[in-house]
Enzyme design. Structure first.
Site, PDB file in Angstrom:
ATOM      1  N   GLU A 169       7.366  21.829  -2.538  1.00  0.00           N
ATOM      2  CA  GLU A 169       6.320  22.580  -1.840  1.00  0.00           C
ATOM      3  C   GLU A 169       5.850  23.776  -2.669  1.00  0.00           C
ATOM      4  O   GLU A 169       4.666  24.079  -2.739  1.00  0.00           O
ATOM      5  CB  GLU A 169       6.876  23.055  -0.496  1.00  0.00           C
TER       6      GLU A 169
ATOM      7  N   LYS B 113       0.881  10.430  14.014  1.00  0.00           N
ATOM      8  CA  LYS B 113       1.503  11.013  12.811  1.00  0.00           C
ATOM      9  C   LYS B 113       2.040  12.404  13.132  1.00  0.00           C
ATOM     10  O   LYS B 113       1.473  13.112  13.963  1.00  0.00           O
ATOM     11  CB  LYS B 113       0.479  11.100  11.675  1.00  0.00           C
TER      12      LYS B 113
ATOM     13  N   GLU C 226       4.084   9.257  -0.397  1.00  0.00           N
ATOM     14  CA  GLU C 226       2.687   9.205  -0.813  1.00  0.00           C
ATOM     15  C   GLU C 226       2.185  10.553  -1.337  1.00  0.00           C
ATOM     16  O   GLU C 226       1.634  10.636  -2.430  1.00  0.00           O
ATOM     17  CB  GLU C 226       1.823   8.739   0.360  1.00  0.00           C
TER      18      GLU C 226
ATOM     19  N   GLU D  19     -10.469   4.676   9.312  1.00  0.00           N
ATOM     20  CA  GLU D  19     -10.684   4.355   7.900  1.00  0.00           C
ATOM     21  C   GLU D  19     -11.289   2.953   7.749  1.00  0.00           C
ATOM     22  O   GLU D  19     -10.736   2.092   7.062  1.00  0.00           O
ATOM     23  CB  GLU D  19      -9.379   4.504   7.117  1.00  0.00           C
TER      24      GLU D  19
ATOM     25  N   LYS E 289      -4.261  -0.525  14.039  1.00  0.00           N
ATOM     26  CA  LYS E 289      -4.998   0.624  13.496  1.00  0.00           C
ATOM     27  C   LYS E 289      -6.464   0.341  13.758  1.00  0.00           C
ATOM     28  O   LYS E 289      -7.053  -0.514  13.108  1.00  0.00           O
ATOM     29  CB  LYS E 289      -4.715   0.753  11.997  1.00  0.00           C
TER      30      LYS E 289
ATOM     31  N   GLU F  10       0.858  -1.196   0.000  1.00  0.00           N
ATOM     32  CA  GLU F  10       0.000   0.000   0.000  1.00  0.00           C
ATOM     33  C   GLU F  10       0.886   1.236   0.000  1.00  0.00           C
ATOM     34  O   GLU F  10       1.815   1.352   0.794  1.00  0.00           O
ATOM     35  CB  GLU F  10      -0.921  -0.021   1.225  1.00  0.00           C
TER      36      GLU F  10
ATOM     37  N   ARG G 154     -11.246  18.175  10.571  1.00  0.00           N
ATOM     38  CA  ARG G 154     -10.493  16.921  10.684  1.00  0.00           C
ATOM     39  C   ARG G 154      -9.206  17.010  11.513  1.00  0.00           C
ATOM     40  O   ARG G 154      -8.929  16.100  12.290  1.00  0.00           O
ATOM     41  CB  ARG G 154     -10.221  16.371   9.282  1.00  0.00           C
TER      42      ARG G 154
ATOM     43  N   ASP H 185      -2.283  14.162   7.532  1.00  0.00           N
ATOM     44  CA  ASP H 185      -1.852  12.868   7.009  1.00  0.00           C
ATOM     45  C   ASP H 185      -0.640  13.041   6.096  1.00  0.00           C
ATOM     46  O   ASP H 185      -0.780  12.930   4.881  1.00  0.00           O
ATOM     47  CB  ASP H 185      -3.033  12.245   6.231  1.00  0.00           C
TER      48      ASP H 185
END
Ligand code: GCU
Length: 614
Positions: free
Chosen positions: A448, A315, A348, A241, A237, A115, A291, A320
């Site tokens: 960025e 995290k 990611e 999700e 986890k 993943e 969030r 995220d």
């Protein structure tokens, strides 16, 4: 036999020992064969169990000695070899790691997929279970040991049904075999488990307060540790999700984590519980739910309620792994909980190991806001895969190397870590090494600039998370909105807005509360601002957005040119060149899409008259 890519260890022979039973044997092997410069003066290793993972390198009667615990001498051996290979004197003195647990979280699935993996398929899974090439796994063990990584979680935090088999009776022999392959390198395994696993075994519930559930886990832990006595622990986890968790049964995350912690405690195992909990089915019309506030709301009230062997893995930012986020307030709010800082080496949201993005400068900046004594462990999502060079982009290995250095000492100078990696990997002439080091050091700032502006986040394509899509997440379920309209952009997260800023201790709260004191890089993370807002340097917000996007692409082009001149060995040279071409395409796409998006909304022209498409 194919040759093995040796990443930053080209000074060691291709083959690595398969026969060792003790870490010290690997150290001896590496020292005796590893570096021709050592010649006859092979250092002597002396084990001092009290030194644990620490080591001391010193000279006596013209001989170099390495004193340390079983793992300490291993780390000392690599430190010595590395210094010699880099052209430095033996690094005399005592070294101890800052974090006791330095983890690599691998999101590998038994079917061989990874993943968010950008380096090919899994190095150890295929066809539903373990299947690996011993030489490559030993080389990986050597890479990890050489930078002090001591725990590897073998499977994805999203535990696929086949992965539940890893801790069941049929799966244990293979797990034990893999653990044995990495043990000589001082690497202990961890397994990600599903909170609902007892339900596969005829128990009708996964309620953590149900004695049958608790009993099942205790029995399972006994069996697992019998097979792998040095297993580092379980990783979970939960309620995240769509994964199962204690909320289903009206239980808190302390109740859920502690039940599992009690099962692994008799074996010295840790229970690592991830704090990545938020509402992933939000209605975009709901402007109250914010969030980034979710983890703090769930966990801060539980501070002090977790058992001693629970480690809450948080995290680094509240969203995220975006390109720019403030430090997660949860990491600052739980003095009575053992915390792990979670980073992500897999790129990611940061370029898929196509675009260059060296992470040490970002981690170092983070540590400035995070008193490191609050944290007992560090974890990073792996960027390793079966690609020949292990990391997709040959330069992406800088992040695994740099992570090990950071995990050992969070104060490590990012430039030093990057330079060391470059020198060890390529041994380029001075000017060329400098060009590579500067490219890597600036790579995050460049990325960025051409992607989401000023801490806005989430302008990336949903699903793949590569390439621009400014409104891709705008009307979706994931709670990630920029609410751009014709006048303004961003979410007001001040006390007058969602109140997110109130989750920080006073000094940070003060810094972020006002656009005047908030760092530019996070301006749109904390504030909703009009396009004609005048920034500290006198530019309007919209002009700054345009400028960044044009400058980001120009800087990427200059970087490509500098890197094209490096005398890299093949195939690295070709791989790097091909990926750089893709990076430039991506950068231009981001520039044009984001500039056009904001120009269409705001109607504002670029003060410098550059091309923005209609
Ligand atoms: C992100 C990522 C997922 C992953 C999740 C996690 O949302 O896209 O693939 O499962 O993070 O960290 O658990």
């Amino acid at each position: 036999m194919n040759s093995i890519r040796r990443t930053w260890l080209p000074y060691l022979p291709e083959d690595v020992p398969s026969h060792c039973e003790h870490c010290a044997d690997v150290a001896t092997f590496e020292l005796s064969l590893g570096c021709p410069r050592l010649g006859a003066a092979v250092p002597e290793l002396r084990i001092d169990p009290d030194m644990g993972e620490g080591y001391r390198i010193f000279s006596k009667d013209g001989k170099v000695l390495i004193l340390g615990g079983a793992r300490g001498v291993l780390y000392g051996a690599y430190a010595l070899l590395e210094a010699l290979a880099a052209g430095d004197a033996p690094p005399e003195g005592v070294q101890r790691p800052f974090y006791g647990m330095r983890m690599l979280d691998c999101w590998d699935n038994p079917d061989g997929s990874v993943e968010r993996g950008y380096s090919g398929r899994s190095l150890w899974f295929e066809g539903g279970g373990f299947r690996w090439e011993p030489r490559r796994i030993r080389q990986m063990g050597r890479m990890l040991a050489s930078v002090g990584i001591n725990v590897l979680c073998v499977n994805n935090v999203n535990v696929h049904p086949e992965a539940e088999g890893l801790i069941e009776d049929a799966g244990l022999p293979e797990l034990a075999r893999f653990a044995a392959a990495l043990r000589p390198f001082g690497v202990r395994l961890m397994v990600a488990v599903s909170f609902a696993q007892p339900m596969r075994h005829g128990i009708p519930t996964a309620d953590p307060l149900d004695p049958a559930v608790e009993g099942w886990w205790a029995g399972r832990a006994d069996a697992v540790w019998r097979a792998v006595p040095d297993l580092a622990g379980f990783l979970v986890k939960a309620d995240s999700e769509h994964n199962p968790g204690p909320f289903t049964y009206g239980r808190s995350h302390a109740e859920g984590a502690n039940m599992l912690a009690r099962a692994v405690a008799p074996h010295g195992g840790a229970l690592v519980w991830r704090a990545f909990v938020y509402n992933c089915a939000q209605d975009w019309r709901d402007a109250e739910t914010d969030r980034p506030m979710a983890a703090y709301q769930t966990y801060a009230p539980l501070d002090g309620q977790f058992d001693d062997n629970v480690i809450l893995q948080v995290k680094h930012g509240p969203f995220d792994f975006q390109v720019r986020e403030p430090v997660s307030p949860t990491l600052l709010a739980m003095p009575d909980t053992r915390l792990a800082l979670e980073l992500q080496l897999a790129q990611e949201y940061t370029g898929h190991q196509i675009d260059l993005y060296a992470m040490n400068p970002m981690w170092r900046a983070l540590t400035g806001d995070l008193p490191p004594e609050k944290v007992v462990a560090v974890a990073a999502v792996s960027n390793l895969g079966r690609d020949d060079n292990y990391t997709g982009h040959p330069f992406a290995a800088v992040n695994l190397y740099g992570y090990g250095r950071y995990a050992w000492n969070p104060q490590v100078d990012p430039e030093r870590a990057i330079r060391r990696w470059a020198r060890l990997s390529y041994a380029l002439p001075d000017g060329q090494e400098e060009a590579l080091v500067q490219a890597l050091l600036n790579s995050r700032a460049i990325y960025e600039k051409y992607t989401a502006p000023l801490g806005l986040c989430w302008m990336v394509k949903p699903g793949t998370h590569y390439g621009p899509d400014p409104w891709g997440y705008e009307f979706d379920l994931w709670g990630t909105y920029n609410r751009a309209d014709r006048d303004a952009v961003g979410i007001d997260r001040t006390a007058a807005g969602t109140g997110y800023v109130l989750q920080y201790p006073p000094a940070l709260r003060k810094r972020y509360e006002s656009p005047e004191t908030c760092p530019d890089a996070l301006l749109l993370f904390f504030h909703r601002l009009r396009y004609d807002y005048v920034m500290r340097d006198g530019r309007t917000l919209i002009q700054r957005i345009y400028d960044d996007h044009f400058e980001g692409v120009e800087a990427a082009e200059a970087m490509a040119e500098a890197l094209a001149g490096l005398d890299l060995p093949e195939p690295d040279k070709t791989e790097a060149r091909e990926r750089m071409a893709l990076q430039l395409k991506n950068a231009r796409e981001w520039r044009d899409v984001v500039n056009t998006f904001f120009r269409r909304l705001s109607g504002a022209d670029d003060a410098k008259g550059r091309l923005i498409y209609n």
